[in-house]
Design an enzyme around this catalytic site. Structure first.
Site, mmCIF file in Angstrom:
data_model
loop_
_atom_site.group_PDB
_atom_site.id
_atom_site.type_symbol
_atom_site.label_atom_id
_atom_site.label_comp_id
_atom_site.label_asym_id
_atom_site.label_seq_id
_atom_site.Cartn_x
_atom_site.Cartn_y
_atom_site.Cartn_z
ATOM 1 N N LYS A 1 0.587 -16.212 0.097
ATOM 2 C CA LYS A 1 0.469 -15.495 -0.547
ATOM 3 C C LYS A 1 1.930 -14.744 -0.528
ATOM 4 C CE LYS A 1 -0.873 -11.758 -3.572
ATOM 5 N NZ LYS A 1 -0.494 -9.995 -3.003
ATOM 6 N N ASN A 2 0.998 -14.186 1.306
ATOM 7 C CA ASN A 2 1.538 -12.918 1.568
ATOM 8 C C ASN A 2 2.761 -13.379 2.156
ATOM 9 O OD1 ASN A 2 0.883 -10.860 0.236
ATOM 10 N ND2 ASN A 2 -1.037 -10.593 1.827
ATOM 11 N N ASP B 1 -7.892 -6.906 2.428
ATOM 12 C CA ASP B 1 -7.329 -7.276 1.421
ATOM 13 C C ASP B 1 -8.665 -8.780 1.362
ATOM 14 O OD1 ASP B 1 -4.836 -6.679 0.377
ATOM 15 O OD2 ASP B 1 -3.962 -8.641 1.391
ATOM 16 N N ILE C 1 -7.588 1.299 5.679
ATOM 17 C CA ILE C 1 -5.712 0.807 5.570
ATOM 18 C C ILE C 1 -5.421 1.441 3.769
ATOM 19 C CG2 ILE C 1 -3.539 -0.953 5.280
ATOM 20 C CD1 ILE C 1 -5.055 -1.250 7.485
ATOM 21 N N ARG D 1 0.609 4.164 -0.890
ATOM 22 C CA ARG D 1 2.010 3.378 -0.483
ATOM 23 C C ARG D 1 4.054 3.426 -0.433
ATOM 24 N NH1 ARG D 1 -0.014 -2.805 -2.770
ATOM 25 N NH2 ARG D 1 1.119 -3.509 -1.187
ATOM 26 N N PRO D 2 3.872 4.206 0.800
ATOM 27 C CA PRO D 2 4.999 4.298 1.226
ATOM 28 C C PRO D 2 5.507 3.694 1.705
ATOM 29 C CG PRO D 2 3.662 5.371 2.632
ATOM 30 C CD PRO D 2 2.468 4.742 1.864
ATOM 31 N N CYS E 1 0.455 2.350 -7.046
ATOM 32 C CA CYS E 1 -0.559 1.557 -7.220
ATOM 33 C C CYS E 1 -1.783 1.664 -7.441
ATOM 34 C CB CYS E 1 0.231 -0.141 -6.962
ATOM 35 S SG CYS E 1 -0.613 -0.369 -5.240
ATOM 36 N N ASP F 1 8.315 4.446 3.337
ATOM 37 C CA ASP F 1 8.938 5.416 4.959
ATOM 38 C C ASP F 1 9.050 4.612 6.188
ATOM 39 O OD1 ASP F 1 5.900 5.746 4.757
ATOM 40 O OD2 ASP F 1 6.322 6.564 6.721
ATOM 41 N N LEU F 2 8.385 3.662 6.319
ATOM 42 C CA LEU F 2 8.476 3.174 7.130
ATOM 43 C C LEU F 2 9.695 2.196 7.783
ATOM 44 C CD1 LEU F 2 4.788 1.916 8.468
ATOM 45 C CD2 LEU F 2 6.512 3.808 10.030
ATOM 46 N N ARG G 1 5.338 -5.221 -6.112
ATOM 47 C CA ARG G 1 5.565 -4.000 -4.269
ATOM 48 C C ARG G 1 6.388 -5.184 -3.846
ATOM 49 N NH1 ARG G 1 4.328 0.777 -3.926
ATOM 50 N NH2 ARG G 1 5.318 0.875 -1.204
ATOM 51 N N ARG H 1 -1.987 -13.259 -10.030
ATOM 52 C CA ARG H 1 -1.443 -12.982 -8.548
ATOM 53 C C ARG H 1 -1.100 -13.429 -7.165
ATOM 54 N NH1 ARG H 1 -0.714 -7.008 -8.394
ATOM 55 N NH2 ARG H 1 1.084 -8.203 -6.865
HETATM 56 N N1 EPU Z 1 2.388 2.581 5.098
HETATM 57 C C1 EPU Z 1 2.373 3.757 5.767
HETATM 58 N N2 EPU Z 1 4.386 3.857 5.891
HETATM 59 C C2 EPU Z 1 5.316 2.576 4.954
HETATM 60 C C3 EPU Z 1 4.580 1.477 4.930
HETATM 61 C C4 EPU Z 1 3.210 1.337 4.530
HETATM 62 O O1 EPU Z 1 2.355 4.803 5.812
HETATM 63 O O2 EPU Z 1 6.577 2.798 4.773
HETATM 64 C C5 EPU Z 1 1.292 2.449 5.424
HETATM 65 C C6 EPU Z 1 0.458 2.304 4.210
HETATM 66 O O3 EPU Z 1 0.481 3.459 2.956
HETATM 67 C C7 EPU Z 1 -1.146 1.151 4.282
HETATM 68 C C8 EPU Z 1 -0.389 0.733 5.876
HETATM 69 O O4 EPU Z 1 0.495 1.466 5.840
HETATM 70 O O5 EPU Z 1 -1.750 2.525 4.756
HETATM 71 C C9 EPU Z 1 -0.833 -0.907 5.199
HETATM 72 O O6 EPU Z 1 0.587 -1.130 4.176
HETATM 73 P P1 EPU Z 1 1.650 -2.211 4.646
HETATM 74 O O7 EPU Z 1 2.855 -1.900 4.764
HETATM 75 O O8 EPU Z 1 1.048 -3.485 6.094
HETATM 76 O O9 EPU Z 1 1.588 -3.138 2.697
HETATM 77 P P2 EPU Z 1 2.202 -4.035 2.435
HETATM 78 O O10 EPU Z 1 3.204 -4.161 3.368
HETATM 79 O O11 EPU Z 1 3.032 -3.197 1.586
HETATM 80 C C10 EPU Z 1 0.832 -6.408 2.390
HETATM 81 C C11 EPU Z 1 0.369 -6.804 1.901
HETATM 82 C C12 EPU Z 1 -1.094 -6.363 0.780
HETATM 83 C C13 EPU Z 1 -2.100 -5.940 1.586
HETATM 84 C C14 EPU Z 1 -1.282 -5.001 2.976
HETATM 85 C C15 EPU Z 1 -2.395 -5.155 4.521
HETATM 86 C C16 EPU Z 1 2.261 -8.227 0.745
HETATM 87 C C17 EPU Z 1 2.940 -8.833 -0.385
HETATM 88 N N3 EPU Z 1 0.961 -7.273 0.884
HETATM 89 O O12 EPU Z 1 1.128 -4.857 1.787
HETATM 90 O O13 EPU Z 1 -1.728 -7.444 0.412
HETATM 91 O O14 EPU Z 1 -2.917 -5.157 1.576
HETATM 92 O O15 EPU Z 1 -0.223 -5.587 3.627
HETATM 93 O O16 EPU Z 1 -2.783 -5.836 5.119
HETATM 94 O O17 EPU Z 1 2.280 -9.195 2.019
HETATM 95 C C18 EPU Z 1 -3.138 -8.050 -1.334
HETATM 96 O O18 EPU Z 1 -2.272 -9.134 -1.037
HETATM 97 O O19 EPU Z 1 -3.655 -8.267 -2.339
HETATM 98 C C19 EPU Z 1 -2.383 -7.043 -1.460
HETATM 99 C C20 EPU Z 1 -2.428 -5.996 -1.896
#
Ligand code: EPU
Length: 436
Positions: free
Chosen positions: A22-23, A316, A338, A122-123, A117, A125-126, A93, A408
């Site tokens: 999925k991801n 996850d 995380i 889940r910001p 969520c 900013d990056l 997201r 999902r």
């Molecule tokens: N973070 C920031 N700033 C940002 C982005 C992220 O501080 O701009 C922080 C987040 O708050 C978190 C950490 O960085 O503490 C990691 O977040 P990440 O951005 O890696 O998460 P994501 O890319 O939004 C994906 C998966 C999630 C999985 C996370 C971590 C997808 C669609 N989603 O989310 O999957 O938990 O990486 O591995 O790829 C799931 O499948 O159940 C799921 C939630």
């Protein structure tokens, strides 16, 4: 709204094939916006999140064709619209992954802010920091992220994309995709090393992108003028594979998870070894070994995990590991690094008789001898998986409400568990109410 009704106490037995990740598939589908030519995904999983992404892309003008063999063809021959509306983005997201492709291809992207969520804030900013580093003007306007390339287009840059929580999976994906069309060379330090990011990068290379450093925290991208189409098979879903393996282990059954990548799950196998759990591993399969769950000597040993970016223990799989540890012979410590608040499943596991306390980002799980079936409510995708696992071993009946979350990320989980010998029934709870 469907619910799952599970009669616990049956050891799972048999084989289950891992679906496409999925991801990995979500950002790869978004990457189709970067080319005029079609992208064909051979093994796209049939998940509601995939449907949501296809709806987002359809709204942007892409032509989507889901074929009988399960593959998806998606073509963005026309320049896509530049605005991804709130109605679709709010559902998932992962929709934020259209930001980089739109900005790269059209020079402008207007994407609804995804919002928080249940698993945490889940910001983004990056994501925005990376776009700004490429020269984009970024602002937030009435709940929408507006990114605009400067006159002359995006410019390659060297940047650091890490944060105090590690790297960002979708943040890296977004910046990587935009950077393909940024003039010159981009270097992303602190890039996410998750296999899903590597799969995206490999798919982009197959479309003609110039990327080096896949799988490492340093990604290097050279400008290309355009990308072509490709046919791609996404990597197997490591979280789905890990969940079925853990369900097999927890039930005391022999479940062989096929067509997976054991090398993407080394930390899980390490933790299972530490828990004294027997399993077998082949080149593309892993299997739990049957054990008598009534024998107290065969209970898993309490085993700590700390969630970390890849190759550390995946967040996850944290909920599913907690489910297993509820039956361990002692106290395990689970630390969530995380998403510090990703503990919604805890209260529901307590309803099933687990003994868990939480201190800040740490959960202390005191193993119990047995769980007992109850009515529980799923709060999110992985919490649902943990509740299903617990329900499979709890004495009596467990009813899991709001089970749409599980669709999902797990394709036909009730059918697949039934095929493994579980007694699981999906009931349309709305119909039930109407009948009463
Ligand atoms: N973070 C920031 N700033 C940002 C982005 C992220 O501080 O701009 C922080 C987040 O708050 C978190 C950490 O960085 O503490 C990691 O977040 P990440 O951005 O890696 O998460 P994501 O890319 O939004 C994906 C998966 C999630 C999985 C996370 C971590 C997808 C669609 N989603 O989310 O999957 O938990 O990486 O591995 O790829 C799931 O499948 O159940 C799921 C939630």
């Amino acid at each position: 709204m469907d619910k799952l009704v599970i009669e616990g106490g049956r050891a799972l037995r048999g084989r289950v094939t891992t679906s496409g990740s999925k991801n990995a598939v979500l950002p790869i589908l978004a990457a189709s916006l970067m080319s005029e030519e079609p992208l064909v995904i051979r093994n796209a999983p049939r998940l509601s999140d995939v449907k949501t992404m296809l709806d987002v892309l359809g709204d942007l003008g892409s032509i989507v064709d889901r074929r009988d063999d399960g593959s998806i063809s998606i073509c963005s021959a026309q320049v896509p619209a530049d605005k991804a509306e709130w109605e679709n983005v709010r559902k998932m997201r992962g929709s934020i992954a259209v930001l980089g492709p739109l900005l790269g291809r059209t020079g402008r992207a207007v994407v609804s802010q995804p919002g928080g969520c249940v698993i945490g804030v889940r910001p983004i900013d990056l994501h925005l920091k990376g776009m700004q580093a490429l020269g984009a003007l970024v602002k937030i306007d009435h709940g929408y992220i507006v990114c605009e390339a400067p006159p002359g287009g995006l410019k390659g840059a060297e940047m650091y994309l890490g944060s105090s929580f590690g790297s960002s999976v979708l943040g890296t994906a977004n910046v990587l995709m935009a950077a393909c069309f940024a003039k010159g060379r981009t270097v992303i330090h602190g890039a996410a090393c998750e296999p899903e990011v590597t799969d995206l990068a490999d798919c982009l290379v197959s479309m003609g992108a110039k990327i080096r450093g896949q799988g490492s925290p340093r990604l290097e991208v050279e400008y290309v003028e355009a990308l072509g189409g490709t046919t791609w098979s996404v990597i197997p879903d490591r979280i789905e594979a890990g969940t079925y393996l853990l369900a097999g282990v927890m039930s005391g059954g022999a479940v062989r998870v096929e067509k997976c990548r054991p090398d993407h799950l080394t930390v899980l196998l390490d933790r299972l070894g530490a828990a004294g759990v027997q399993f077998q591993v082949g080149p593309d399969w892993i299997a739990s070994v049957a054990r008598d769950v009534r024998d107290p000597a065969r209970r898993p040993k309490p085993t700590d995990v700390t969630t970390l970016p890849y190759p550390g223990f995946p967040t996850d799989l944290q909920a599913q590991w907690m489910a297993l540890m509820t039956l361990a012979d002692g106290v395990s410590i689970i630390t969530e690094n995380i998403y510090p608040d990703r503990y919604m499943h805890m209260a529901e596991l307590l309803r099933l008789g687990a003994n868990i306390r939480r201190h800040a980002t740490t959960a202390v799980v005191q193993g119990v001898e047995a769980l007992s079936g109850a009515q529980v409510t799923a709060s999110d995708l992985r919490a649902s998986a943990a509740l299903v696992m617990a329900g499979l071993v709890a004495k009596g009946t467990t009813e899991i409400h709001r089970v749409y979350h599980i669709d999902r990320g797990y394709e036909r989980i009730d059918e697949r568990l039934s095929a493994l010998g579980a007694q699981v029934e999906r009931v349309d709870a709305r119909e039930e109410v109407l009948k009463e």
